[in-house]
Scaffold this active site. Structure first.
Site, short mmCIF file in Angstrom:
data_model
loop_
_atom_site.label_atom_id
_atom_site.label_comp_id
_atom_site.label_asym_id
_atom_site.label_seq_id
_atom_site.Cartn_x
_atom_site.Cartn_y
_atom_site.Cartn_z
N GLU A 91 0.84 -1.20 0.00
CA GLU A 91 0.00 0.00 0.00
C GLU A 91 0.87 1.25 0.00
OE1 GLU A 91 -2.27 -1.09 3.48
OE2 GLU A 91 -1.28 0.44 4.67
N LYS A 103 2.78 4.49 0.91
CA LYS A 103 3.27 5.13 2.13
C LYS A 103 2.90 6.60 2.00
CE LYS A 103 7.34 5.32 5.07
NZ LYS A 103 7.01 6.58 5.66
N CYS A 130 5.34 48.24 -16.91
CA CYS A 130 4.93 49.64 -16.99
C CYS A 130 6.12 50.60 -16.98
CB CYS A 130 3.96 49.98 -15.87
SG CYS A 130 4.77 50.08 -14.27
N CYS A 138 0.28 50.18 -12.60
CA CYS A 138 0.93 49.11 -13.38
C CYS A 138 -0.11 48.08 -13.82
CB CYS A 138 2.01 48.44 -12.54
SG CYS A 138 2.74 47.01 -13.35
S1 IVH Z 1 2.26 0.82 8.69
C1 IVH Z 1 4.82 0.01 12.90
N1 IVH Z 1 1.31 1.92 6.51
O1 IVH Z 1 5.23 5.68 7.99
C2 IVH Z 1 4.49 1.02 11.91
N2 IVH Z 1 2.72 3.23 7.88
O2 IVH Z 1 7.94 4.72 9.51
C3 IVH Z 1 3.52 0.46 10.94
N3 IVH Z 1 3.05 5.50 7.08
O3 IVH Z 1 4.84 7.55 10.49
C4 IVH Z 1 3.20 1.50 9.99
N4 IVH Z 1 1.80 5.35 5.29
O4 IVH Z 1 2.50 6.51 10.00
C5 IVH Z 1 2.08 2.10 7.59
N5 IVH Z 1 0.37 2.76 4.57
C6 IVH Z 1 1.12 2.94 5.65
C7 IVH Z 1 1.77 4.15 5.92
C8 IVH Z 1 2.56 4.25 7.05
C9 IVH Z 1 2.57 6.13 6.02
C10 IVH Z 1 3.93 6.13 8.10
C11 IVH Z 1 3.59 5.77 9.52
C12 IVH Z 1 4.84 6.17 10.25
C13 IVH Z 1 5.88 5.86 9.24
C14 IVH Z 1 6.58 4.59 9.64
#
Ligand code: IVH
Length: 712
Positions: free
Chosen positions: A132, A134, A448, A469
């Site tokens: 998924e 990030k 201008c 202007c």
């Molecule tokens: S799972 C134990 N899924 O990335 C942590 N984190 O380094 C499990 N983040 O600030 C996190 N998108 O909030 C997960 N789809 C996603 C994410 C995600 C962003 C952020 C998370 C944290 C950082 C982790």
């Protein structure tokens, strides 16, 4: 004053059953439409229809303050500014993620997973992984007790974060109460539920915010992540609300209350699903927004395909994503794999490197903005960068241009700052053609020809011809019609240019006297378009005062400041009558902005313009005074603390009453407090008020002050 008198003053008779039912029905309807709008992105009501329902609820709640509950949609921005954020403990630690940077590292991570024995119950189960997006925001933990949002916290150091509940309540896509629409096949909501995910600032909101930072003379945020983090940590939830944050949730577990653990909960979470995939489905069924990109994957080759696909496509998303998170789908397997000191072994992140490319500078153009600032802009041979074709890149100002020494014909490296705004990083000097010259700073405005100048202490070079202007006039009119100001549909830069060329427009007031005959004299303007333009202009007359203030382009007044000003002084007359001191007392305004507003409002040209706009039928009021009208301004300018148990009024009734009569209920006593209303068992706030010599009022004093008799 007897009780009956006080109650009539409060307008707070006991609500009958019919009213209670109406309130419950309105709340359910509003929650449902909120969910459709913010989470599903599929509204079925127009904004006006939603507002009408909302106002109906506000009206009843104002009349019966005792009916107000924390989960009422009217209470999203209920809290007063606080003095600081408090620290809270996470029942279950919030970890970070390990990273992988190439396919080998991804395979090695997956192999460690496969080497760990898979729990027998999961052996046959597929898929193994979920990839998924990030999201590049900030992690949040939400706690729901019996379905009600009771606490929201930042990650902090993972063990302890900051309490941001009041701010998170303003995020439209986060339910205050779950389930919004309980799906028949979704699991029941545990008594204590912790949900985790990412708060993000959508790119559009980030761009808007930075524009208003710029107008207000404030430093722009470096990227949406920083802007989002700054926004959830605001002490005034009204500011967070204006920042239009969003939230995507990815984890959920049940908690058990505990008397012994310092967080108040037992530290072992209880799963709500067997797989991560099911968790996401459950979260959606409970009314949360989940990641827009979630792909089940059987192998790391499948994962790589998703990574490659989204490397390019992520730039089309409404928010920033800096990578992919790859998770083990089965929660039993996750538990077997466990954690290292910092991160789970069952998940890892693939980070996309920022994109940089080279291209050639055709020429350096000069653009003149609304306030006369002359910005050098590189016109480039078009290049594909982070999802869009880039043809222009700002060089910011002449100091920056001189430092980078960008010349026509140069080959330059470009990237997108914060992955959004195209920027020249540096020149490839080896590739510089022989006959180039450094670009001199203009002594005259390119439009201008008026002299250029700098304001003391500023780097920006400006055109001195503020009124005359053409470029400044044009961009001020564009600003008036723009989305963030009067939001006039069908009136864009091209039409404004035509109107200016035909002497049909000078200042914003001229929009309102345009006729169909005049519009039809313009090239390519047909009857239907002319009608559309006129209708949109008419409609904009109803925009509230705050938008007019934005549109006028007052120095240091962006959207946020405009709202703060017009909520405190909800009509143009009140605002004009306010002293610079009164303006500076508004939280978030301050003396510099107040002086600029006062100076602007006092100019004869401004006064003429405002009179004309009023004659033309512009509203010039802010709708909150619909409520204030039922009260008075007897307590205007007073910050009042209520403490202890009052003889007849509940605390929130007393605070609602203060607000209704123009005062500001505050939680803590400081030098700025006007009075402290004291009831039985008042504690430290009374002591503090006494030590600061702040007037101590009884409930009767408060009611008398409202009747403008002054406290006895
Ligand atoms: S799972 C134990 N899924 O990335 C942590 N984190 O380094 C499990 N983040 O600030 C996190 N998108 O909030 C997960 N789809 C996603 C994410 C995600 C962003 C952020 C998370 C944290 C950082 C982790």
């Amino acid at each position: 004053m007897d009780l009956a008198q006080q109650q009539s003053l409060l307008g707070s008779p006991v609500a009958g059953e019919a009213i209670q039912q109406q309130v419950t029905a309105l709340r359910a309807q509003l929650a449902e439409h909120n969910h459709r709008y913010y989470v599903l992105d599929a509204p079925t009501l127009t904004d006006a229809e939603y507002d009408a329902l909302y106002r109906e609820l506000v009206t009843i709640e104002t009349q019966y303050p005792s009916l107000v509950t924390a989960d009422s949609p009217t209470q999203r921005v209920g809290d007063e500014p606080r003095e600081g954020l408090t620290s809270v403990r996470h029942p279950v630690r919030m970890m970070s993620l390990s990273n992988v940077f190439n396919k080998e590292e991804l395979d090695a991570w997956a192999q460690r997973l496969l080497d760990a024995e898979m729990p027998p119950s999961d052996e046959a189960a597929t898929p193994r992984f979920v990839a998924e997006l990030k999201l590049d925001g900030l992690a949040v933990s939400l706690i729901y007790e019996n379905g009600l949002l009771t606490r929201a916290a930042t990650r902090g150091n993972g063990k302890q974060g900051e309490d941001i509940t009041a701010n998170v309540r303003t995020i439209g896509s986060i339910p205050l109460k779950i389930p919004v629409t309980p799906a028949a096949d979704s699991p029941p909501v545990p008594e204590v539920l912790e949900v985790r995910g990412e708060i993000v600032m959508p790119n559009a909101a980030f761009i808007k915010l930075n524009k208003s930072q710029e107008t207000a003379g404030l430093k722009p945020f470096a990227n949406p992540r920083n802007a989002g983090a700054g926004s959830v940590r605001q002490l005034d939830p009204a500011i967070t609300a204006a920042r239009q944050l969003d939230a995507y949730l990815y984890a959920a577990h049940a908690l058990e209350q505990s008397d012994t653990d310092p967080s108040g909960y037992n530290p072992s979470p209880i799963n709500v699903a067997h797989t991560h995939w099911q968790t996401l489905e459950t979260l959606a069924a409970w009314g949360f927004k989940t990641n827009a990109v979630k792909v089940p994957c059987a192998t790391t080759d499948d994962v790589m395909a998703v990574i490659t696909e989204w490397d390019a496509k992520r730039h089309d998303l409404p928010m920033m994503s800096d990578g992919m998170v790859i998770k083990t789908n089965h929660i039993g397997w996750q538990q077997r794999l466990g954690f290292t000191a910092k991160s789970p072994r069952w998940a890892t992140a693939w980070k996309y490197p920022p994109e940089m490319k080279t291209t050639v500078v055709n020429e350096v153009l000069l653009s003149v903005g609304r306030t006369g600032v002359i910005t050098p802009v590189a016109d480039l041979v078009p290049v594909q960068l982070s999802g869009t074709t880039v043809q222009r890149a700002s060089l910011h100002n002449y100091e920056e241009l001189a430092k980078k020494d960008v010349r026509a014909g140069d080959t330059v490296w470009v990237h997108k700052a914060a992955e959004i705004i195209p920027e020249v990083i540096k020149v490839e000097l080896d590739k510089r053609p022989a006959d180039t010259l450094p670009i001199p700073e203009p002594t005259e405005c390119p439009i201008c020809q008026a002299e250029t100048y700098r304001r003391e202490g500023e780097v920006a070079l400006r055109c001195s011809n503020h009124m005359g202007c053409a470029a400044q006039v044009q961009s001020r009119l564009e600003h008036w019609a723009s989305k963030r100001a009067m939001d006039i549909d069908h009136v864009g830069p091209a039409l404004i240019e035509q109107l200016l060329d035909n002497d049909l427009l000078g200042g914003p007031e001229d929009f309102y006297t345009l006729t169909a005959e005049q519009l039809l004299t313009l090239e390519r303007m047909a009857e239907k378009s002319a009608q559309n333009v006129l209708a949109a202009i008419q409609l904009s007359k109803q925009q509230p005062l705050s938008r007019v203030l934005v549109g006028l382009g007052i120095r240091h007044v962006g959207q946020e400041v405009a709202l703060l000003l017009s909520q405190r002084f909800p009509s143009i007359e009140q605002l004009q009558a306010a002293s610079a001191e009164a303006l500076a007392e508004i939280d978030g305004v301050g003396p510099k902005v107040a002086a600029s507003v006062k100076d602007y409002l006092e100019q004869p040209a401004t006064q003429q313009r405002l009179t004309r706009l009023a004659e033309l039928g512009l509203t010039l009021t802010e709708p909150i005074n619909e409520l204030a009208d039922k009260g008075s301004n007897a307590l205007e300018g007073h910050s009042i603390v209520v403490t202890g148990t009052l003889p007849t009024l509940g605390r929130s009734d007393a605070e609602a009453l203060i607000r209704l009569h123009g005062g500001k209920p505050v939680k803590s006593v400081s030098k700025k407090t006007s009075a402290v209303v004291v009831g039985e068992n008042a504690g430290s706030k009374l002591d503090k008020a006494e030590s600061l010599n702040i007037p101590i009022w009884s409930e009767a004093d408060l009611l008398a002050a409202i009747k403008q008799e002054g406290p006895s």
